[in-house]
Design a protein around this motif. Structure first.
Motif, PDB file in Angstrom:
ATOM      1  N   LEU A  45       7.297  15.417  -9.607  1.00 33.59           N
ATOM      2  CA  LEU A  45       6.870  15.034  -8.263  1.00 33.59           C
ATOM      3  C   LEU A  45       6.203  16.181  -7.513  1.00 33.59           C
ATOM      4  O   LEU A  45       5.792  16.009  -6.361  1.00 33.59           O
ATOM      5  CB  LEU A  45       8.086  14.532  -7.465  1.00 33.59           C
ATOM      6  CG  LEU A  45       8.746  13.260  -7.987  1.00 33.59           C
ATOM      7  CD1 LEU A  45      10.014  12.960  -7.203  1.00 33.59           C
ATOM      8  CD2 LEU A  45       7.789  12.073  -7.897  1.00 33.59           C
ATOM      9  N   TYR A  46       6.076  17.332  -8.147  1.00 35.56           N
ATOM     10  CA  TYR A  46       5.513  18.498  -7.470  1.00 35.56           C
ATOM     11  C   TYR A  46       4.092  18.250  -6.944  1.00 35.56           C
ATOM     12  O   TYR A  46       3.744  18.723  -5.845  1.00 35.56           O
ATOM     13  CB  TYR A  46       5.525  19.702  -8.409  1.00 35.56           C
ATOM     14  CG  TYR A  46       5.398  21.030  -7.710  1.00 35.56           C
ATOM     15  CD1 TYR A  46       6.483  21.609  -7.054  1.00 35.56           C
ATOM     16  CD2 TYR A  46       4.178  21.703  -7.683  1.00 35.56           C
ATOM     17  CE1 TYR A  46       6.371  22.827  -6.399  1.00 35.56           C
ATOM     18  CE2 TYR A  46       4.052  22.927  -7.032  1.00 35.56           C
ATOM     19  CZ  TYR A  46       5.142  23.482  -6.399  1.00 35.56           C
ATOM     20  OH  TYR A  46       5.012  24.679  -5.735  1.00 35.56           O
ATOM     21  N   PRO A  47       3.255  17.492  -7.661  1.00 34.47           N
ATOM     22  CA  PRO A  47       1.907  17.231  -7.141  1.00 34.47           C
ATOM     23  C   PRO A  47       1.885  16.484  -5.804  1.00 34.47           C
ATOM     24  O   PRO A  47       0.863  16.514  -5.104  1.00 34.47           O
ATOM     25  CB  PRO A  47       1.253  16.392  -8.242  1.00 34.47           C
ATOM     26  CG  PRO A  47       1.968  16.802  -9.489  1.00 34.47           C
ATOM     27  CD  PRO A  47       3.389  17.008  -9.051  1.00 34.47           C
ATOM     28  N   THR A  48       2.993  15.819  -5.451  1.00 34.58           N
ATOM     29  CA  THR A  48       3.018  15.104  -4.169  1.00 34.58           C
ATOM     30  C   THR A  48       2.933  16.062  -2.985  1.00 34.58           C
ATOM     31  O   THR A  48       2.693  15.618  -1.856  1.00 34.58           O
ATOM     32  CB  THR A  48       4.285  14.237  -4.031  1.00 34.58           C
ATOM     33  OG1 THR A  48       5.457  15.071  -4.035  1.00 34.58           O
ATOM     34  CG2 THR A  48       4.382  13.212  -5.150  1.00 34.58           C
ATOM     35  N   LEU A  49       3.096  17.356  -3.223  1.00 37.36           N
ATOM     36  CA  LEU A  49       2.922  18.332  -2.144  1.00 37.36           C
ATOM     37  C   LEU A  49       1.525  18.232  -1.527  1.00 37.36           C
ATOM     38  O   LEU A  49       1.344  18.496  -0.334  1.00 37.36           O
ATOM     39  CB  LEU A  49       3.142  19.754  -2.674  1.00 37.36           C
ATOM     40  CG  LEU A  49       4.578  20.245  -2.818  1.00 37.36           C
ATOM     41  CD1 LEU A  49       4.593  21.618  -3.475  1.00 37.36           C
ATOM     42  CD2 LEU A  49       5.266  20.304  -1.464  1.00 37.36           C
ATOM     43  N   VAL A  50       0.544  17.838  -2.334  1.00 33.36           N
ATOM     44  CA  VAL A  50      -0.830  17.757  -1.842  1.00 33.36           C
ATOM     45  C   VAL A  50      -0.957  16.692  -0.753  1.00 33.36           C
ATOM     46  O   VAL A  50      -1.882  16.726   0.066  1.00 33.36           O
ATOM     47  CB  VAL A  50      -1.799  17.484  -3.007  1.00 33.36           C
ATOM     48  CG1 VAL A  50      -3.241  17.429  -2.536  1.00 33.36           C
ATOM     49  CG2 VAL A  50      -1.652  18.557  -4.076  1.00 33.36           C
ATOM     50  N   ILE A  51      -0.026  15.751  -0.720  1.00 38.00           N
ATOM     51  CA  ILE A  51      -0.047  14.708   0.315  1.00 38.00           C
ATOM     52  C   ILE A  51       0.034  15.320   1.709  1.00 38.00           C
ATOM     53  O   ILE A  51      -0.397  14.703   2.688  1.00 38.00           O
ATOM     54  CB  ILE A  51       1.089  13.693   0.077  1.00 38.00           C
ATOM     55  CG1 ILE A  51       0.864  12.949  -1.246  1.00 38.00           C
ATOM     56  CG2 ILE A  51       1.183  12.678   1.212  1.00 38.00           C
ATOM     57  CD1 ILE A  51       1.982  11.996  -1.628  1.00 38.00           C
ATOM     58  N   LEU A  52       0.546  16.547   1.827  1.00 40.06           N
ATOM     59  CA  LEU A  52       0.613  17.212   3.126  1.00 40.06           C
ATOM     60  C   LEU A  52      -0.766  17.310   3.788  1.00 40.06           C
ATOM     61  O   LEU A  52      -0.872  17.357   5.024  1.00 40.06           O
ATOM     62  CB  LEU A  52       1.193  18.620   2.960  1.00 40.06           C
ATOM     63  CG  LEU A  52       2.693  18.724   2.634  1.00 40.06           C
ATOM     64  CD1 LEU A  52       3.038  20.139   2.203  1.00 40.06           C
ATOM     65  CD2 LEU A  52       3.528  18.309   3.832  1.00 40.06           C
TER      66      LEU A  52
END
Length: 322
Positions: free
Chosen positions: A202-209
């Motif tokens: 789920l680390y790529p979901t950081l880009v949702i910021l």
């Protein structure tokens, strides 16, 4: 001698995060369409991706409806999943993005699709937030930036809603998204700073910021008709989060591919669109350059995502039990 385990049907494990693919494709469509004001040749390319995104939405929807008809319990399990729950509004956001893409060429179709998408977004927002504050208890480790999608996704509605004439309704969606952005941003940063790291998958979901301030900027300028200090705060907040994500690239590079990687696409697209929109409204050549650079990155991201998703499908790495 034990019997070999029986493999379960792929359809049963067809995940709702697949709709993030549509968000990415429609985001690229809108980014190319906005950039076409500077680079006219991109207008044709944007049309191709628009119809490709609409086709992807129809295909993914058909599979998910089939899943609902055949494996309803699996849908309920996704709804009760602390992470996948947040991806259900990707369905309504996809409709809102399709309406936005169709607005200039097919305004009547855009209006109808927008009404359906806005109604579904309202229902899903209330349902998901009600699920968050119900008697169910969530652990801090279950909180990820994907939680921005249900509530903050409301800021997508005014991007097409305001031009369509639904001004007060668009302000309602914008206000909802902005308030929950502030609340969830606080919670997410508390989780990132004081608790265990986000799981690798789920680390790529950081880009949702990046997405909330970038999309909020687009919604705000559509509602107000111009650039003011608050619009600049929103856009530059998107740039700050983007800079933070650039620093995380070495960590991203170590991770295997999974569907959450599609979280990279729409936020980068939103920042691209916001940059070109600011350039047009403020007459800033610097933002044309910024938008162009981000667009190149976006195209590279989309090419990589489409390739890796195709490979993952061929290798049967998607639609499998977790």
């Amino acid at each position: 001698m034990t019997d070999a385990p029986i493999s379960e049907p792929k359809l049963k494990h067809f995940p709702v995060p697949f709709f993030a693919v549509v968000m990415g494709m429609m985001g690229l469509t809108l980014a190319l369409h906005t950039a076409a004001d500077v680079y006219p040749v991109l207008a044709v390319v944007s049309e191709v991706f628009m119809w490709g995104g609409i086709a992807a939405f129809l295909v993914i929807s058909m599979f998910y409806i089939a899943k609902f008809m055949t494996y309803r319990a699996a849908i309920y399990a996704e709804w009760n999943h602390p992470v996948r729950l947040a991806f259900f509004p990707a369905i309504s956001i996809s409709l809102l993005l399709i309406a936005t893409a169709l607005l200039s060429s097919f305004p009547d179709a855009a209006r109808g699709i927008w009404i359906i998408g806005a109604a579904l977004q309202a229902v899903l927002t209330l349902a998901v937030i009600s699920g968050w504050i119900s008697h169910r208890s969530f652990e801090v480790g279950q909180l990820t930036p994907a939680w921005f999608i249900p509530a903050v996704g409301n800021v997508v509605a005014p991007v097409a809603g305001a031009p369509l004439g639904y001004v007060e309704l668009s302000w309602l969606f914008f206000s909802t998204g902005l308030v929950f952005w502030v609340v969830l941003l606080t919670l997410v940063f508390n989780r990132l700073i004081f608790h265990n790291p986000i799981p690798g998958k789920l680390y790529p979901t950081l880009v949702i910021l990046i997405a909330p301030p970038a999309v909020a900027f687009l919604a705000y300028v559509n509602l107000t008709g111009g650039i003011d200090p608050f619009a600049r705060i929103l856009l530059n907040s998107g740039y700050v989060f983007a800079a933070l994500m650039v620093i995380q690239i070495p960590n991203f590079a170590k991770l295997p591919f999974a569907l959450p990687w599609w979280a990279l696409s729409f936020p980068v697209a939103a920042l691209t669109i916001a940059s070109f929109r600011f350039a047009a409204l403020a007459g800033s050549q610097a933002h044309v350059v910024i938008g162009t650079c981000i667009l190149v990155v976006l195209c590279a991201i989309m090419a990589g995502l489409i390739y890796r998703t195709t490979v993952a499908i061929i290798r049967n790495e998607i639609c499998v039990p977790e």
